[in-house]
Design a protein around this motif. Structure first.
Motif, short mmCIF file in Angstrom:
data_model
loop_
_atom_site.label_atom_id
_atom_site.label_comp_id
_atom_site.label_asym_id
_atom_site.label_seq_id
_atom_site.Cartn_x
_atom_site.Cartn_y
_atom_site.Cartn_z
N GLY A 32 0.83 -1.20 0.00
CA GLY A 32 0.00 0.00 0.00
C GLY A 32 0.86 1.25 0.00
O GLY A 32 2.02 1.23 -0.41
N ASP A 33 0.27 2.37 0.46
CA ASP A 33 0.97 3.65 0.40
C ASP A 33 1.70 3.98 1.69
O ASP A 33 2.65 4.75 1.70
N THR A 34 1.23 3.41 2.82
CA THR A 34 1.84 3.74 4.10
C THR A 34 2.32 2.48 4.82
O THR A 34 1.85 1.37 4.53
N SER B 265 10.35 8.20 -4.95
CA SER B 265 10.78 9.59 -4.86
C SER B 265 9.56 10.50 -4.72
O SER B 265 8.69 10.50 -5.59
N PRO B 266 9.48 11.30 -3.65
CA PRO B 266 8.30 12.16 -3.49
C PRO B 266 8.15 13.18 -4.62
O PRO B 266 7.03 13.48 -5.02
N LEU C 245 2.64 6.42 -11.41
CA LEU C 245 3.56 5.41 -10.86
C LEU C 245 3.00 4.79 -9.59
O LEU C 245 3.11 3.58 -9.36
N LEU C 246 2.35 5.64 -8.76
CA LEU C 246 1.77 5.14 -7.51
C LEU C 246 0.62 4.18 -7.82
O LEU C 246 0.41 3.19 -7.12
N GLY D 5 1.18 2.03 -4.65
CA GLY D 5 1.60 2.90 -3.54
C GLY D 5 3.09 2.85 -3.28
O GLY D 5 3.81 1.98 -3.78
N THR D 6 3.54 3.80 -2.47
CA THR D 6 4.96 3.92 -2.15
C THR D 6 5.54 2.66 -1.51
O THR D 6 6.61 2.19 -1.90
N GLN D 7 4.82 2.11 -0.52
CA GLN D 7 5.37 0.96 0.19
C GLN D 7 5.29 -0.31 -0.65
O GLN D 7 6.18 -1.16 -0.57
#
Lengths: 255, 254
Positions: free
Chosen positions: B51-53, B196-197, B206-207, B212-214
């Motif tokens: 996910g994202d977090t 990369s933020p 990309l997300l 998501g980032t994670q």
């Protein structure tokens, strides 16, 4: 005419090569000091490349309230604690007194390259047009969290102080002794906030009360907590050991 | 038998071309530095999420037992953000963790620039010259299960015949090279920039692609594990098929 277009394209080519060269040069002799480290030269190259290639006004993704997650408080969680990772005896004592008074006497000084240096109380900032955003905080350690931040756009405060056209960097001073800066692309970005609210309440002490910075397109350590002074500068000012570069960290962390 | 071993015999090999040798070593050095610095970065937070977090106050997908930060615990002042049950919380960390990310991150991105240049040059040369289509992409006959199985059996038989540097490659070799050059290494780049933020703000698609980032970080790690496995098998095969000749082939051409 044909000769002219060849000339134009050659000129464009030379211009293109020159800007690439400028990028390489920025990596080696940019405004941010490298202390002779190849790693810092790489950081400067990444900074130049991202500023050249990425749209300056792109917004970081914003989320629904349902996406809000747990969020650790790391680094300094209270500047008045002498056992903090970052601690300044002077700033710590000042913070302890302000905390005791519920931050009623806290002032945010804005000076440097501005027409009207000023000191804003928390209530002054809260009277300005606010922005609320639910964004992702990314820590250099590798974790991430999502929270709702409420505050006044940094741009609003800089304009209230009459920022000069010559201004190129905005440097922040915190109660735990950290001094670090961002460039005008990030300083004037609509999501760059002086945040006084988190998840619908006053910003907790462990997350930077009374006011912290939010820089949503860089890693978490640029979103400095416990602010007390904003200094606008025309040139890059290296704060030495109070800043990231002398300590072996990248100044720009958009990656 | 004859047909199988014939695959390994010299049948018109011209050795490794200069641009293949240059990009091979350029990418190899960049990837080794990326693996070393990336592993150091991972040690600062050896937990992976989907996910994202994801952080020390949320549940990991897996926690890797590497380094002193493995299951360090010790979070104080756990406070919920909201009144609702099961609310997101915050907590304070009052201790030092292992963190060498100051140099490790900057070294990682310095090597990443070299990696992008090398991989970009390899893919451009490889596609334009037809090298990838000719030498790496398995032919229709090779893609049949029976042909694949024959090659698996050939690999299990010792001693492995000494291969000619620069091919022609057998089908398992082709699959391994295609997976590493056309899938794994480009995927490392894409999942890397997703974290990369600044880049994710410019290209939020990309997300969405990686969830998501994670998730991107987890896929980045799993792909790293594949690259590490490839490297081990690659080195083992070189050791088994005339290592000095192979090494000379990748340096001098043949």
């Amino acid at each position: 005419m044909a000769g002219n277009s060849v000339l134009v394209s050659r000129r464009a080519l030379i211009g293109g090569l020159a800007s690439t060269g400028g990028l390489m040069l920025a990596g080696c002799s940019g405004e941010q000091p490298t202390y002779g480290s190849l790693l810092r030269m790489g950081d400067n190259f990444t900074y130049g490349a991202q500023r050249l290639l990425l749209p300056a006004k792109a917004l970081a993704r914003e989320y629904d309230r349902s996406a809000i997650s747990s969020m650790p408080a790391i680094g300094t969680v209270d500047p008045s604690r002498a056992d903090s990772e970052f601690y300044s005896p002077e700033g710590g004592a000042a913070y302890a007194a302000l905390k005791h008074g519920g931050f009623a006497d806290w002032r945010l000084r804005v000076d440097g390259s501005v027409a009207r240096p000023a000191a804003f109380a928390l209530a002054d900032l809260q009277r300005m047009a606010s922005r609320t955003q639910i964004t992702k905080h990314m820590c250099e350690e590798g974790w991430s969290s999502i929270a709702e931040w409420t505050g006044v756009p940094l741009r609003t405060v800089l304009e209230a102080a009459g920022i000069r056209p010559s201004a190129r960097y905005v440097q922040f001073h915190t109660f735990d002794g950290i001094i670090d800066s961002i460039d005008m692309v990030d300083a004037l970005h609509p999501q760059t906030l002086l945040a006084y609210g988190m998840n619908g309440r006053a910003l907790p002490i462990s997350h930077g009360a009374p006011v912290r910075l939010r820089v949503e397109r860089q890693l978490g350590y640029k979103s400095m907590k416990f602010l007390h002074r904003i200094e606008v500068t025309d040139d890059f000012v290296d704060p030495g050991r109070a800043g990231p570069i002398a300590g072996g960290w990248a100044w720009y962390v958009g990656v | 038998m004859e047909a199988v071993s014939g695959q390994y015999q010299d049948s018109g090999s011209k050795g490794h071309r200069l641009w293949v040798r240059l990009t091979h070593w350029w990418i190899a050095v960049a990837v080794l530095v990326l693996m070393f610095s990336g592993f150091t970065i991972l040690m600062a937070h050896p937990r992976l999420y989907w996910g994202d977090t994801g952080n020390d106050l949320t549940r990991p997908f897996v926690e890797l037992p590497i380094g002193p930060n493995y299951k360090h615990g010790g979070w104080q002042q756990v406070t919920p953000f909201f009144a609702s049950p099961g609310s997101a919380v915050t907590a304070e960390r009052h201790f030092y963790i292992f963190n060498q990310n100051g140099w490790a991150r900057s070294l990682h991105f310095l090597a990443a620039w070299a990696f992008i240049v090398g991989l970009g040059a390899y893919l451009a040369f490889g596609i334009v010259s037809g090298h990838i289509g000719r030498a790496l992409w398995p032919r229709r006959a090779e893609r049949r299960p029976a042909a694949l199985w024959r090659d698996v059996k050939a690999h299990l038989r010792f001693p492995i015949p000494a291969a000619e540097p620069g091919g022609p490659y057998n089908v398992l070799q082709k699959l391994a090279y295609c997976l590493i050059a056309l899938v794994a290494l480009p995927l490392m780049f894409l999942t890397g920039v997703t974290m990369s933020p600044a880049i994710a703000a410019s290209y939020p698609i990309l997300l969405d692609i990686f969830g998501g980032t994670q998730s991107a970080r987890t896929i980045h790690f799993l792909t790293f594990a594949f690259v590490a496995l490839f490297l081990l098998v690659h080195l083992a095969m070189i050791a088994l098929t005339g290592p000095l000749r192979q090494l000379r082939g990748m340096i001098l051409g043949r």
